[in-house]
Design a protein around this motif. Structure first.
Motif, PDB file in Angstrom:
ATOM      1  N   PRO A 205      -5.043  -1.897 -39.989  1.00 17.70           N
ATOM      2  CA  PRO A 205      -5.081  -3.235 -39.301  1.00 17.70           C
ATOM      3  C   PRO A 205      -6.263  -3.827 -39.001  1.00 17.70           C
ATOM      4  CG  PRO A 205      -3.118  -1.809 -38.447  1.00 17.70           C
ATOM      5  CD  PRO A 205      -4.143  -1.298 -39.381  1.00 17.70           C
ATOM      6  N   VAL A 206      -6.335  -5.148 -38.972  1.00 15.11           N
ATOM      7  CA  VAL A 206      -7.584  -5.889 -38.560  1.00 15.11           C
ATOM      8  C   VAL A 206      -7.665  -5.980 -37.079  1.00 15.11           C
ATOM      9  CG1 VAL A 206      -8.558  -8.075 -38.720  1.00 15.11           C
ATOM     10  CG2 VAL A 206      -7.749  -7.249 -40.827  1.00 15.11           C
ATOM     11  N   VAL A 207      -8.914  -5.818 -36.544  1.00 16.65           N
ATOM     12  CA  VAL A 207      -9.176  -6.060 -35.204  1.00 16.65           C
ATOM     13  C   VAL A 207      -9.776  -7.470 -34.875  1.00 16.65           C
ATOM     14  CG1 VAL A 207     -10.067  -5.054 -32.909  1.00 16.65           C
ATOM     15  CG2 VAL A 207      -9.193  -3.520 -34.704  1.00 16.65           C
ATOM     16  N   ARG A 208      -9.343  -8.263 -34.217  1.00 22.24           N
ATOM     17  CA  ARG A 208     -10.019  -9.444 -33.534  1.00 22.24           C
ATOM     18  C   ARG A 208     -10.603  -9.294 -32.262  1.00 22.24           C
ATOM     19  NH1 ARG A 208      -8.083 -14.103 -30.706  1.00 22.24           N
ATOM     20  NH2 ARG A 208      -5.928 -13.212 -30.972  1.00 22.24           N
ATOM     21  N   ILE A 209     -11.924  -9.716 -32.095  1.00 21.84           N
ATOM     22  CA  ILE A 209     -12.794  -9.261 -30.940  1.00 21.84           C
ATOM     23  C   ILE A 209     -13.179 -10.647 -30.176  1.00 21.84           C
ATOM     24  CG2 ILE A 209     -15.108  -8.333 -30.194  1.00 21.84           C
ATOM     25  CD1 ILE A 209     -15.020  -6.836 -33.139  1.00 21.84           C
ATOM     26  N   ALA A 210     -12.727 -10.760 -29.137  1.00 22.43           N
ATOM     27  CA  ALA A 210     -13.235 -11.948 -28.218  1.00 22.43           C
ATOM     28  C   ALA A 210     -13.985 -11.331 -27.122  1.00 22.43           C
ATOM     29  CB  ALA A 210     -11.802 -12.286 -27.704  1.00 22.43           C
ATOM     30  N   ALA A 211     -15.485 -11.700 -27.373  1.00 20.03           N
ATOM     31  CA  ALA A 211     -16.461 -11.299 -26.347  1.00 20.03           C
ATOM     32  C   ALA A 211     -16.740 -12.470 -25.453  1.00 20.03           C
ATOM     33  CB  ALA A 211     -17.428 -10.815 -27.087  1.00 20.03           C
ATOM     34  N   PRO A 212     -17.317 -11.929 -24.153  1.00 23.19           N
ATOM     35  CA  PRO A 212     -17.814 -13.095 -23.291  1.00 23.19           C
ATOM     36  C   PRO A 212     -18.829 -13.819 -23.914  1.00 23.19           C
ATOM     37  CG  PRO A 212     -18.385 -11.044 -22.235  1.00 23.19           C
ATOM     38  CD  PRO A 212     -17.246 -10.860 -23.604  1.00 23.19           C
ATOM     39  N   ASP A 213     -18.693 -15.345 -23.901  1.00 24.51           N
ATOM     40  CA  ASP A 213     -19.494 -16.146 -24.774  1.00 24.51           C
ATOM     41  C   ASP A 213     -20.089 -15.774 -26.094  1.00 24.51           C
ATOM     42  OD1 ASP A 213     -19.484 -17.638 -22.087  1.00 24.51           O
ATOM     43  OD2 ASP A 213     -20.994 -16.099 -21.175  1.00 24.51           O
ATOM     44  N   GLY A 214     -19.225 -15.164 -26.468  1.00 21.14           N
ATOM     45  CA  GLY A 214     -19.691 -14.303 -27.924  1.00 21.14           C
ATOM     46  C   GLY A 214     -20.747 -13.484 -27.911  1.00 21.14           C
ATOM     47  N   ALA A 215     -21.098 -12.910 -26.997  1.00 24.37           N
ATOM     48  CA  ALA A 215     -21.977 -11.981 -27.040  1.00 24.37           C
ATOM     49  C   ALA A 215     -21.550 -10.400 -27.182  1.00 24.37           C
ATOM     50  CB  ALA A 215     -22.695 -12.091 -25.415  1.00 24.37           C
ATOM     51  N   TYR A 216     -21.202  -9.974 -28.156  1.00 24.79           N
ATOM     52  CA  TYR A 216     -20.462  -8.790 -28.602  1.00 24.79           C
ATOM     53  C   TYR A 216     -21.892  -8.010 -28.697  1.00 24.79           C
ATOM     54  CZ  TYR A 216     -17.593  -5.182 -30.682  1.00 24.79           C
ATOM     55  OH  TYR A 216     -16.812  -3.933 -30.770  1.00 24.79           O
ATOM     56  N   ASP A 217     -22.546  -7.425 -27.772  1.00 22.39           N
ATOM     57  CA  ASP A 217     -23.778  -6.976 -27.936  1.00 22.39           C
ATOM     58  C   ASP A 217     -23.737  -5.381 -27.694  1.00 22.39           C
ATOM     59  OD1 ASP A 217     -23.556  -6.743 -25.149  1.00 22.39           O
ATOM     60  OD2 ASP A 217     -25.056  -8.236 -24.875  1.00 22.39           O
ATOM     61  N   TYR A 218     -24.849  -4.724 -27.438  1.00 18.83           N
ATOM     62  CA  TYR A 218     -24.632  -3.206 -27.343  1.00 18.83           C
ATOM     63  C   TYR A 218     -23.986  -2.809 -25.967  1.00 18.83           C
ATOM     64  CZ  TYR A 218     -26.505   1.613 -26.808  1.00 18.83           C
ATOM     65  OH  TYR A 218     -26.641   3.120 -26.595  1.00 18.83           O
ATOM     66  N   ASN A 219     -24.398  -3.471 -24.766  1.00 20.76           N
ATOM     67  CA  ASN A 219     -23.840  -3.224 -23.529  1.00 20.76           C
ATOM     68  C   ASN A 219     -22.371  -3.433 -23.736  1.00 20.76           C
ATOM     69  OD1 ASN A 219     -24.292  -2.498 -20.541  1.00 20.76           O
ATOM     70  ND2 ASN A 219     -23.453  -4.477 -20.437  1.00 20.76           N
ATOM     71  N   ASN A 220     -21.861  -4.883 -23.972  1.00 17.13           N
ATOM     72  CA  ASN A 220     -20.507  -5.107 -24.200  1.00 17.13           C
ATOM     73  C   ASN A 220     -19.685  -4.124 -25.075  1.00 17.13           C
ATOM     74  OD1 ASN A 220     -20.037  -6.995 -22.168  1.00 17.13           O
ATOM     75  ND2 ASN A 220     -20.877  -8.585 -23.643  1.00 17.13           N
ATOM     76  N   LYS A 221     -20.216  -3.646 -26.152  1.00 16.50           N
ATOM     77  CA  LYS A 221     -19.555  -2.646 -26.993  1.00 16.50           C
ATOM     78  C   LYS A 221     -19.124  -1.520 -26.312  1.00 16.50           C
ATOM     79  CE  LYS A 221     -21.321  -4.377 -31.631  1.00 16.50           C
ATOM     80  NZ  LYS A 221     -21.965  -3.979 -32.873  1.00 16.50           N
ATOM     81  N   TYR A 222     -20.167  -0.846 -25.449  1.00 22.07           N
ATOM     82  CA  TYR A 222     -19.839   0.398 -25.063  1.00 22.07           C
ATOM     83  C   TYR A 222     -19.639   0.864 -23.448  1.00 22.07           C
ATOM     84  CZ  TYR A 222     -21.229   1.107 -29.879  1.00 22.07           C
ATOM     85  OH  TYR A 222     -21.323   1.474 -31.192  1.00 22.07           O
ATOM     86  N   PHE A 223     -20.152  -0.257 -22.918  1.00 22.91           N
ATOM     87  CA  PHE A 223     -20.232  -0.053 -21.315  1.00 22.91           C
ATOM     88  C   PHE A 223     -19.751  -0.920 -20.564  1.00 22.91           C
ATOM     89  CE2 PHE A 223     -23.932   1.770 -23.718  1.00 22.91           C
ATOM     90  CZ  PHE A 223     -23.703   3.191 -23.394  1.00 22.91           C
ATOM     91  N   THR A 224     -18.684  -1.935 -21.064  1.00 25.99           N
ATOM     92  CA  THR A 224     -18.039  -2.859 -20.213  1.00 25.99           C
ATOM     93  C   THR A 224     -16.732  -2.977 -20.662  1.00 25.99           C
ATOM     94  OG1 THR A 224     -18.450  -4.824 -21.152  1.00 25.99           O
ATOM     95  CG2 THR A 224     -20.244  -4.283 -19.813  1.00 25.99           C
ATOM     96  N   ASP A 225     -15.877  -3.754 -19.796  1.00 20.92           N
ATOM     97  CA  ASP A 225     -14.343  -3.814 -20.373  1.00 20.92           C
ATOM     98  C   ASP A 225     -13.924  -5.307 -20.559  1.00 20.92           C
ATOM     99  OD1 ASP A 225     -13.538  -1.186 -20.346  1.00 20.92           O
ATOM    100  OD2 ASP A 225     -13.436  -1.059 -18.193  1.00 20.92           O
ATOM    101  N   ASP A 226     -15.448  -6.209 -20.593  1.00 25.76           N
ATOM    102  CA  ASP A 226     -15.239  -7.569 -20.667  1.00 25.76           C
ATOM    103  C   ASP A 226     -14.658  -8.171 -21.937  1.00 25.76           C
ATOM    104  OD1 ASP A 226     -16.412  -7.479 -17.966  1.00 25.76           O
ATOM    105  OD2 ASP A 226     -18.216  -7.860 -18.935  1.00 25.76           O
ATOM    106  N   VAL A 227     -15.009  -7.129 -22.977  1.00 30.39           N
ATOM    107  CA  VAL A 227     -14.643  -7.740 -24.362  1.00 30.39           C
ATOM    108  C   VAL A 227     -13.101  -7.505 -24.624  1.00 30.39           C
ATOM    109  CG1 VAL A 227     -15.004  -7.258 -26.689  1.00 30.39           C
ATOM    110  CG2 VAL A 227     -16.782  -7.173 -25.286  1.00 30.39           C
TER     111      VAL A 227
END
Length: 323
Positions: A205-227
């Motif tokens: 299944p496809v996963v849709r990613i909604a990152a804060p301000d479109g910032a799907y960066d290293y920190n958001n990928k692994y160390f926050t729950d903001d995405v």
């Protein structure tokens, strides 16, 4: 070599020498725990701290590659395991090397007619001020600048004004001598895992990613729950099927096997999907997307790890011949 759980001795390769070492340790620790819970004789093995010769000397029969980035995802460790005759998870030497190089990946996809954003590639000798400053005019703004052979968004920048290109180029070339600038596709960010080999490869299944301000960066990928991750994706069924068709074609074009995960942008204006990159050793952390997609398909994390291990193989199963 066929996998037999009763006799297998498995090294979970994690850590390594790349910029993604910390993420690899998180992935490998999860995989190790899952395999042990299934009764597999598995232990952690860090190639940054031990010689790969120890794998043969200590009787390991299989390797689960939970390494990310250089020396783990680029064909290097795969080649060493080929020489040692130890079956391993994921793609072989050539597919791993091609998929790790985003420029080579784009060339292959473009050659077989698969959609990928427009780009400018500059080798070190071509990285003059004039050539770098000309990139925004060639690709338009905004655009993305990144090192061609890193993962996890390391060294990546979004350039929204022409005067930002110099700083973005300097950051990217800290991680790779080459420079890749890519057309920015405005729309929804998606990712889709693939399992299997050749004609039997199938998309999860496809996963849709909604990152804060479109910032799907290293920190958001692994160390926050903001995405926020959506799986099921919520896409119309026809769009989901088209993305799945595209990622399987992309996987097969590169000669991938075992498993992988493709990142895609779905353009807002016409809903056309564009391939960004192929990950041949995807993350398996608590934030990772392959386990999330597998769960949506009814596959637990533990079963997924065992399934991947059972697919371990070699490019040349007969092994190297002595000369």
């Amino acid at each position: 070599m066929t996998f037999h759980i009763q006799t297998a001795k498995v090294a979970v390769l994690m850590g390594g020498l790349s910029a993604e070492r910390d993420v690899s340790i998180m992935s490998g620790s999860g995989v190790l725990k899952a395999l042990q819970s299934k009764g597999v004789n598995a232990t952690a093995f860090d190639p940054a701290e031990r010689s790969l010769d120890d794998l043969k000397r200590e009787g390991y029969t299989h390797a689960f590659i939970a390494l990310h980035g250089r020396y783990g995802e680029d064909g290097a460790v795969q080649g060493a395991l080929e020489l040692l005759g130890i079956p391993y998870t994921g793609s072989g030497v050539m597919a791993s090397a091609m998929a790790m190089d985003k420029v080579m990946t784009k060339r292959v996809w473009s050659a077989v007619g698969l959609s990928t954003p427009g780009y400018v590639w500059l080798s070190p000798e071509d990285q003059t001020a004039d050539n770098i400053n000309a990139i925004p005019a060639k690709l338009g703004l905004p655009l993305i600048v990144k090192p061609p052979r890193e993962g996890s968004s390391i060294g990546m920048s979004k350039v929204t004004q022409a005067n930002e290109i110099k700083v973005a180029a300097e950051l990217a070339t800290k991680y790779d001598p080459d420079l890749l600038a890519e057309e920015f596709i405005t729309g929804e960010e998606l990712t889709c895992p693939i399992l299997g080999n050749g004609p039997n490869a199938r998309a999860l299944p496809v996963v849709r990613i909604a990152a804060p301000d479109g910032a799907y960066d290293y920190n958001n990928k692994y160390f926050t729950d903001d995405v926020k991750y959506h799986c099921p994706s919520g896409l119309p069924e026809a769009e989901e099927r088209e993305v799945q068709r595209l990622v399987v074609a992309a996987y097969r074009a590169l000669g991938c096997r075992g498993w992988g995960r493709t990142d895609i942008m779905l353009r807002a204006t016409d809903r056309k999907p564009f391939l960004l990159e192929m990950n041949t050793s995807p993350g398996m952390t608590s934030h990772s997307l392959v386990p999330m997609s597998a769960r949506a398909a009814g596959i637990s994390y533990e079963d997924l790890c065992l399934m991947l291990l059972e697919s371990a193989t070699l490019d040349h199963p007969g092994g190297p011949k002595a000369v």
